[in-house]
Structures are given as C-alpha cells and as structure tokens.
Design an enzyme around this catalytic site. Structure first.
Site, mmCIF file in Angstrom:
data_model
loop_
_atom_site.group_PDB
_atom_site.id
_atom_site.type_symbol
_atom_site.label_atom_id
_atom_site.label_comp_id
_atom_site.label_asym_id
_atom_site.label_seq_id
_atom_site.Cartn_x
_atom_site.Cartn_y
_atom_site.Cartn_z
ATOM 1 N N SER A 61 -15.386 12.437 21.092
ATOM 2 C CA SER A 61 -16.088 13.152 20.020
ATOM 3 C C SER A 61 -15.965 12.514 18.645
ATOM 4 O O SER A 61 -16.540 13.029 17.685
ATOM 5 C CB SER A 61 -15.608 14.603 19.949
ATOM 6 O OG SER A 61 -16.187 15.353 20.997
ATOM 7 N N LYS A 64 -19.215 12.014 16.954
ATOM 8 C CA LYS A 64 -19.888 13.013 16.121
ATOM 9 C C LYS A 64 -19.830 12.671 14.633
ATOM 10 O O LYS A 64 -20.597 13.240 13.844
ATOM 11 C CB LYS A 64 -19.284 14.390 16.368
ATOM 12 C CG LYS A 64 -19.532 14.946 17.770
ATOM 13 C CD LYS A 64 -19.055 16.377 17.883
ATOM 14 C CE LYS A 64 -19.335 16.962 19.258
ATOM 15 N NZ LYS A 64 -18.293 16.622 20.239
ATOM 16 N N SER A 116 -15.983 20.648 16.888
ATOM 17 C CA SER A 116 -16.435 19.635 17.849
ATOM 18 C C SER A 116 -17.428 20.202 18.856
ATOM 19 O O SER A 116 -17.413 19.868 20.033
ATOM 20 C CB SER A 116 -15.237 19.020 18.582
ATOM 21 O OG SER A 116 -15.537 17.723 19.040
#
Length: 301
Positions: A61, A64, A116
């Site tokens: 993640s 992101k 997240s």
C-alpha cells in the site's frame, strides 16, 4: 518420591531460566532483518544508512502515495465521487463504502492514506481517469516524471497477485516519490492524522476510519507517512520523524519482525549521529553506515 519430583521440577526451572538469561542478550544484539531500507536526513540531504535500495520489491500500500499525489494535484478535490460497484469489490482493508455512496474526492484521499482503504483508492482511479487501466497508465507516467526510474504499477492500491502481478518499486524510487509528495502541505497534514470521519452525502452515513500507522502513537517524533502489507510484500513502512531541528525520512521494505521498534531504533541512531557525518557514518565497532549494513543493536494494508 515427592521430594524427588520437586527436585526434578527445580532443576528444570533452573535450566529454563539459565537458557533464557543467556539467549536474550544474543537476540537483542542481532540486526533487524529488512530486505531493503534507506534513512535520509532531509535537512542535510544526506543518507544515514541504506541497504539494497535499487532492489525491486513489492511495495504493497505504499503504492497509494502515488495515487494520493495524482489526486491532490488534480484540482478536483472538492468534487463528489459516486462510488461504483467496481470500487467496492476489492479485498480488505477497505472503508466499507457502498455502491452509490457520494464521497468527496478529498475524503477518499484521506481514507486511502490514513486507513489504507482499497475501495477509496479504486474510487479515486475510476473517478479521475474513467477506468483503473487508464489511471494505471497515468500512475506510471507520473512516476517517471517524478524520477522513479525502476517502478511499475499495476493498480492504485498496491495489490500484487493475480491480475495485478507486477506491482514493483524500489526503496530509492519510493524515497524520491515521498520527497516529492511532502512538498505538498495538504499531503503532510493527511499523513499525520490518526483517524478521520467520512460522510456519505447521499445517505448522511458516517464512516469512522483509523490509521494503521502505530508509529504515530508510539514514537513522539513521528509525523507520518504510510504503512503497507501484503503476504507477498511483507511489512512495509515509509515514516518521517522530526527531532531537535532534524528531519528524517525512512523507507523500509519487507521487514521481518516488529517494524515499529525497528523504525524507532533507526530514527534514534540517525538523530544521534553528527549531521556532518551522515553520508558515511561509522559506529564505534567499525560498522560503516551508508553502505549495506545495519549497525548492531537493532491482508493488504
């Protein structure tokens, strides 16, 4: 017979205590096991320690951050995003948005960075580019423009198996991305948040979302930025800390152990080093930092 049984128990207990007392110091002196990492003093623009920074690794993640950068630079943060069924059909972690929910793009950025949320990341992609595939092309173009020379992204959330196999980056690329991102004050504000409340403008429903970044609560000098985890990528972290006019940035990929403790120790050693020696720091035992070693002593999310 009873006395004999007690003696055996006492001997067993003594042996156990002896074993623990001798094994603990050895374990405490082992260096942390991390596939790739880098710690940089941003104020002096010097690296304190690094290991295999050009190694291709799944970033989970941490992906992101790039999704957030594109959204923050879109000029559309005040737009209302209608959540599509495609965005909600992703794996956890997610906020739990429902198809048809109407969420501010800014709130989706917050959800993707703080909690997240994978559904938020996919909703951002679909809203800004019309499809995940088109957004991924924008991601890879933007990554090259930022200076990420080795990274390839296959989705906006950080999935790395199945149809999304091939989502790779490096510690040096992620450092470049984060150094770019922190020039945006709003990005910095978002990454410091420990929780957010997101409102669906259609139903009035509220979503309370909390951060996965335990460093924010554990380490008093932490000021962000993002966690990451998949079974393939392992425990990942990009963290920033400020202490006594020093500003440090850490990228950690596939940490095997307690990443929070490792991060605290790495920051403290970096803060303790003289600023003039950050580019090549040697510990008292001769271990050279800025090379490929750490000094001795130390679901998709």
């Amino acid at each position: 017979m009873k006395r004999f049984g007690l003696s055996l128990a006492a001997l067993f207990f003594a042996a156990l205590v002896s074993q623990l007392s001798f094994s603990s110091p050895a374990e405490a002196s082992r260096p942390p096991v991390i596939d790739s990492y880098i710690v940089k003093d941003l104020g002096y623009s010097r690296v304190f320690m690094q290991k295999d920074t050009s190694r291709l690794i799944r970033p989970a993640s941490l992906t992101k951050i790039l999704t957030a950068v594109i959204a923050l630079e879109s000029g559309k943060l005040d737009q209302v995003v209608v959540i599509s069924p495609e965005a909600t059909g992703v794996e956890p972690t997610k906020a739990g948005f429902r198809p048809g929910d109407r969420i501010l793009l800014l709130d989706l950025v917050k959800a993707s960075m703080v909690n997240s949320s994978n559904d938020a990341a996919f909703a951002i992609a679909i809203h800004l580019s019309g499809s995940v595939e088109k957004f991924v092309r924008a991601m890879n173009y933007r990554a090259r423009a930022i200076g990420m020379k080795s990274s390839t992204f296959t989705n906006p959330a950080g999935f790395d198996t199945g149809r999304y196999t091939g989502n790779y980056s490096t510690a040096e690329d992620l450092l470049a991305l984060t150094e770019y991102a922190i020039h945006n004050p709003l990005f910095n504000e978002i990454t410091m948040l420990e929780s957010i409340v997101v409102r669906d403008k259609r139903s009035g429903r509220y979503y309370l979302l909390r951060t996965h970044n335990k460093l924010l609560a554990r380490y008093p000098y932490a000021v962000g930025i993002k966690t990451g985890f998949t079974r393939s990528a392992g425990k990942c972290l990009i963290a920033r800390a400020r202490k006594e006019n020093r500003d440090m940035l850490l990228v950690m990929l596939n940490a095997k152990g307690d990443r929070w403790t490792m991060a605290e120790e790495m920051f403290e050693k970096a803060f303790a080093a003289p600023a003039s020696s950050l580019s090549r720091y040697a510990d008292a035992d001769g271990t050279v930092q800025g090379g490929s070693e750490w000094m001795h002593g130390g679901r998709i999310e």
